[in-house]
Scaffold this motif. Structure first.
Motif, short mmCIF file in Angstrom:
data_model
loop_
_atom_site.label_atom_id
_atom_site.label_comp_id
_atom_site.label_asym_id
_atom_site.label_seq_id
_atom_site.Cartn_x
_atom_site.Cartn_y
_atom_site.Cartn_z
N TYR A 30 0.82 -1.21 0.08
CA TYR A 30 -0.08 -0.02 -0.01
C TYR A 30 0.73 1.25 -0.22
O TYR A 30 1.81 1.39 0.78
N TRP A 31 0.64 2.26 -1.01
CA TRP A 31 1.41 3.36 -1.01
C TRP A 31 0.28 4.51 -1.21
O TRP A 31 -0.53 4.59 -2.28
N ILE A 77 -2.46 1.58 -5.05
CA ILE A 77 -2.10 3.23 -4.86
C ILE A 77 -3.23 3.95 -4.51
O ILE A 77 -4.37 3.66 -4.95
N GLY A 78 -3.36 4.62 -3.58
CA GLY A 78 -4.40 5.35 -3.13
C GLY A 78 -4.17 6.65 -2.26
O GLY A 78 -2.88 6.91 -2.44
N VAL A 101 -8.67 8.30 -13.22
CA VAL A 101 -7.57 7.97 -12.26
C VAL A 101 -7.95 6.81 -11.50
O VAL A 101 -8.93 6.59 -10.87
N PRO A 102 -6.93 5.86 -11.45
CA PRO A 102 -7.08 4.64 -10.70
C PRO A 102 -6.83 4.71 -9.24
O PRO A 102 -5.89 5.69 -8.80
N ILE A 103 -8.21 4.70 -8.38
CA ILE A 103 -7.76 4.43 -6.90
C ILE A 103 -8.02 3.41 -6.33
O ILE A 103 -9.07 2.83 -6.47
N ASP A 104 -7.19 2.44 -5.71
CA ASP A 104 -7.09 1.18 -5.17
C ASP A 104 -7.72 1.31 -3.57
O ASP A 104 -8.41 0.31 -3.33
N PHE A 105 -7.36 2.55 -3.08
CA PHE A 105 -8.15 2.68 -1.94
C PHE A 105 -8.21 4.19 -1.54
O PHE A 105 -7.78 5.09 -2.20
N PHE A 106 -9.20 4.60 -0.91
CA PHE A 106 -9.34 6.01 -0.57
C PHE A 106 -9.29 6.01 1.02
O PHE A 106 -10.12 5.40 1.98
N SER A 107 -8.30 7.14 1.43
CA SER A 107 -8.06 6.82 3.00
C SER A 107 -8.54 8.34 3.84
O SER A 107 -8.52 9.05 3.17
N TRP A 108 -8.86 7.91 4.90
CA TRP A 108 -9.47 9.16 5.65
C TRP A 108 -9.00 9.13 7.19
O TRP A 108 -8.75 7.95 7.62
N ASP A 136 -15.60 -0.14 -5.60
CA ASP A 136 -15.05 -1.27 -5.46
C ASP A 136 -13.69 -1.07 -4.88
O ASP A 136 -12.90 -2.10 -4.30
N ALA A 137 -13.28 0.17 -4.54
CA ALA A 137 -11.97 0.62 -3.88
C ALA A 137 -12.24 0.35 -2.39
O ALA A 137 -13.26 0.45 -1.87
N GLU A 138 -11.28 0.09 -1.68
CA GLU A 138 -11.05 0.09 -0.26
C GLU A 138 -11.11 1.39 0.16
O GLU A 138 -10.71 2.32 -0.15
#
Length: 168
Positions: A30-31, A77-78, A101-108, A136-138
């Protein structure tokens, strides 16, 4: 120069995951791109995390995410680890979808006083992710704790963070 910054990020990943420049082989999956770009208002004179405009951040994120995903399609990448501005998050996800834009995860992040507020925020985050085509993103909550307030009650909050309330 956002393209240069993206190449620097690429080489940081290569250093930690591929041994580049006397590096390591840590296999970090994860980056996250950035941290709390929504923390300050655009007209603020004292920027803490992102010094540019929201539009400039969107440009930087797009360039970095696309570059990193092209170099490392197997990695997650997210980002961008929002501080809690849900309208900002909605704008960000809508714009990233428009730009493909590809987003594998959305962080908060969230700091609050009850589990209910955390649950409510997680539902809101998921709602805007789905609404903007990233269902579908984490969804990754990667910074949280007990905080009653950031000004007058901050000393109290710090005492709670290092105690049982913070641990819970």
């Amino acid at each position: 120069d956002f393209h240069k910054w993206a190449r620097i990020c690429e080489h940081i990943i290569r250093h930690y995951n591929e041994g580049w420049a006397d590096g390591f082989n840590l296999n970090i999956k994860y980056w996250e791109i950035w941290n709390e770009p929504d923390l300050d208002k655009e007209d603020s004179t004292n920027k803490r995390t992102w010094g540019g405009t929201k539009a400039q951040f969107f440009d930087m994120y797009e360039i970095a995410a696309k570059h990193l995903k092209s170099c490392f399609p197997h990695l997650k990448i997210g980002g961008p680890a929002i501080a809690g501005e849900m309208l900002w998050a909605d704008d960000f996800l809508a714009e990233m979808k428009k730009r493909e834009v590809p987003i594998d995860f959305f962080s908060w992040h969230i700091y609050c006083t009850t589990p209910e507020k955390l649950i409510e925020r997680s539902e809101k985050v998921r709602e805007i992710m789905v609404k903007n085509g990233y269902g579908d993103a984490e969804s990754i909550l990667n910074e949280w704790n007990y905080v009653r307030g950031w000004t007058d009650e901050f000393v109290y909050s710090i005492k709670q963070i290092i105690g049982i309330k913070g641990a819970a």
